[in-house]
Design an enzyme around this catalytic site. Structure first.
Site, PDB file in Angstrom:
ATOM      1  N   ASN A  11       0.857  -1.191   0.000  1.00  0.00           N
ATOM      2  CA  ASN A  11       0.000   0.000   0.000  1.00  0.00           C
ATOM      3  C   ASN A  11       0.889   1.235   0.000  1.00  0.00           C
ATOM      4  OD1 ASN A  11      -1.935   1.923   0.296  1.00  0.00           O
ATOM      5  ND2 ASN A  11      -2.341   1.493   2.470  1.00  0.00           N
ATOM      6  N   TRP A  12       0.917   1.908  -1.135  1.00  0.00           N
ATOM      7  CA  TRP A  12       1.790   3.087  -1.258  1.00  0.00           C
ATOM      8  C   TRP A  12       1.221   4.312  -0.554  1.00  0.00           C
ATOM      9  CZ3 TRP A  12       3.833   3.250  -7.035  1.00  0.00           C
ATOM     10  CH2 TRP A  12       4.798   2.237  -7.187  1.00  0.00           C
ATOM     11  N   LYS A  13      -0.031   4.249  -0.148  1.00  0.00           N
ATOM     12  CA  LYS A  13      -0.684   5.404   0.479  1.00  0.00           C
ATOM     13  C   LYS A  13      -0.458   6.637  -0.402  1.00  0.00           C
ATOM     14  CE  LYS A  13       0.330   3.278   4.913  1.00  0.00           C
ATOM     15  NZ  LYS A  13      -0.267   3.200   6.226  1.00  0.00           N
ATOM     16  N   HIS A  96      -9.903   0.730   4.067  1.00  0.00           N
ATOM     17  CA  HIS A  96      -8.645   0.861   4.823  1.00  0.00           C
ATOM     18  C   HIS A  96      -8.916   1.730   6.060  1.00  0.00           C
ATOM     19  CE1 HIS A  96      -4.567   2.035   5.887  1.00  0.00           C
ATOM     20  NE2 HIS A  96      -4.185   0.942   5.250  1.00  0.00           N
ATOM     21  N   GLU A  98      -7.341   4.050   7.367  1.00  0.00           N
ATOM     22  CA  GLU A  98      -7.125   5.496   7.177  1.00  0.00           C
ATOM     23  C   GLU A  98      -8.341   6.130   6.494  1.00  0.00           C
ATOM     24  OE1 GLU A  98      -3.235   5.270   5.330  1.00  0.00           O
ATOM     25  OE2 GLU A  98      -2.455   4.482   7.216  1.00  0.00           O
ATOM     26  N   GLU A 168      -6.251  -5.925   9.627  1.00  0.00           N
ATOM     27  CA  GLU A 168      -5.241  -4.938  10.021  1.00  0.00           C
ATOM     28  C   GLU A 168      -5.641  -4.291  11.346  1.00  0.00           C
ATOM     29  OE1 GLU A 168      -2.905  -3.485   6.401  1.00  0.00           O
ATOM     30  OE2 GLU A 168      -4.669  -2.206   6.555  1.00  0.00           O
ATOM     31  N   GLY A 174       1.356   1.506  10.906  1.00  0.00           N
ATOM     32  CA  GLY A 174       2.276   2.645  10.900  1.00  0.00           C
ATOM     33  C   GLY A 174       2.840   2.990  12.269  1.00  0.00           C
ATOM     34  N   SER A 214       2.487  -2.855  10.365  1.00  0.00           N
ATOM     35  CA  SER A 214       3.919  -2.837  10.669  1.00  0.00           C
ATOM     36  C   SER A 214       4.634  -4.140  10.308  1.00  0.00           C
ATOM     37  CB  SER A 214       4.160  -2.479  12.144  1.00  0.00           C
ATOM     38  OG  SER A 214       3.706  -1.162  12.395  1.00  0.00           O
TER      39      SER A 214
HETATM   40  C1  PEP Z   1      -1.232  -0.326   5.603  1.00  0.00           C
HETATM   41  O1  PEP Z   1      -1.087   0.765   5.048  1.00  0.00           O
HETATM   42  O2  PEP Z   1      -2.211  -1.033   5.343  1.00  0.00           O
HETATM   43  C2  PEP Z   1      -0.252  -0.752   6.608  1.00  0.00           C
HETATM   44  C3  PEP Z   1      -0.391  -1.927   7.166  1.00  0.00           C
HETATM   45  O3  PEP Z   1       0.791   0.112   6.878  1.00  0.00           O
HETATM   46  P1  PEP Z   1       2.150  -0.222   7.684  1.00  0.00           P
HETATM   47  O4  PEP Z   1       2.701  -1.506   7.104  1.00  0.00           O
HETATM   48  O5  PEP Z   1       3.027   0.942   7.429  1.00  0.00           O
HETATM   49  O6  PEP Z   1       1.779  -0.416   9.130  1.00  0.00           O
END
Ligand code: PEP
Length: 254
Positions: A11-13, A96, A98, A168, A174, A214
């Site tokens: 996931n490049w966000k 997601h 976010e 998640e 993050g 993470s």
């Molecule tokens: C994500 O963006 O779905 C995610 C799991 O981010 P990270 O790996 O940075 O925690």
């Protein structure tokens, strides 16, 4: 026992310019295992979809990170399902954390987006997860069951089979805090049993369920060793193309 092909989704966000995205793609092209070994997916910003799709190489798949659920309309700044589809994306990230937390996306909107995805032949990567207080008050199963029930409302068995679920825990995204592999596996087993309740065991055993939160190159292997973890959705650590290749390699050995 069904063989579930592992999935590595980056996931490049809201990261990477056009040049940075191209650099990544050129660095990984030619190094990806075949899609029957690992399904490797980049969840890219909408503005980069078309660019990436043209250069993705045969073993890489492109997902959008979001879309509106309406066919079209006066929604300035949004992208429609048809726009995502015709830009060449095959997958769509839905729900997601976010999006849920920053942009106030509800479970009901998540369900509308699931239906929009199927209408436009996009495979959903459905994100679910609990907040820290939920985990600490032992309500994780209840909260995830509820997210799943609403997300899959009126979704058929055939459509459910096209869906990838990403578990998640919000407290792990993050933050550098990862669920232990055992904790993630136990929760993912609960997710699978809820899917079995909704669609029967046969279907639930075929749906890929990923862990996200993470994930790093030094914990991916332990996570993938677990019975029910079928891959990972990775943010920060997968922005680097060398790391991405390591994640894919780890999944190849699952
Ligand atoms: C994500 O963006 O779905 C995610 C799991 O981010 P990270 O790996 O940075 O925690």
């Amino acid at each position: 026992m069904h063989k579930r092909v592992p999935v590595i989704a980056a996931n490049w966000k809201m990261f990477k310019t056009k040049d940075e995205a191209l650099e990544f793609i050129f660095a990984v092209n030619g190094h990806m295992p075949s899609t029957d070994q690992v399904e490797s997916i980049i969840c890219a910003p909408a503005i980069l979809l078309n660019l990436l799709v043209k250069r993705e190489g045969e073993n890489l798949r492109i997902a959008a990170q979001n879309m509106h659920y309406k066919d079209e309309g006066a929604f300035t700044g949004e992208n429609s399902p048809a726009q995502v589809k015709t830009a060449g994306a095959e997958y769509i990230l839905i729900g997601h954390s976010e999006r849920r937390n920053i942009f106030n996306e509800t479970d009901e909107e998540v369900n509308l987006k699931m239906h929009a995805a199927f209408k436009y032949d996009l495979a959903p990567i459905l994100c679910i997860g609990e907040e820290l207080d939920v985990r600490e008050s032992n309500q994780t199963k209840q909260v995830l069951d509820n997210q799943l029930e609403i997300a899959f409302k009126n979704v058929t068995k055939e459509q459910a089979l096209k869906t990838i679920v990403a578990y998640e825990p919000v407290w792990a995204i993050g933050t550098g805090k990862t669920a232990t592999p055992q904790m993630a596996n136990e929760t993912i087993k609960d997710v699978r049993s809820k899917l079995a309740h909704l669609y029967g065991n046969e279907v639930a055993m075929q749906i890929r369920i990923l862990y996200g939160g993470s994930v790093k190159t030094d914990n991916i292997e332990a996570l993938l060793e677990e019975s029910d973890i079928d891959g990972a959705l990775i943010g920060g650590a997968a922005l680097d193309h060398n790391n991405f290749l390591k994640f894919v390699e780890a999944a190849k050995n699952k």
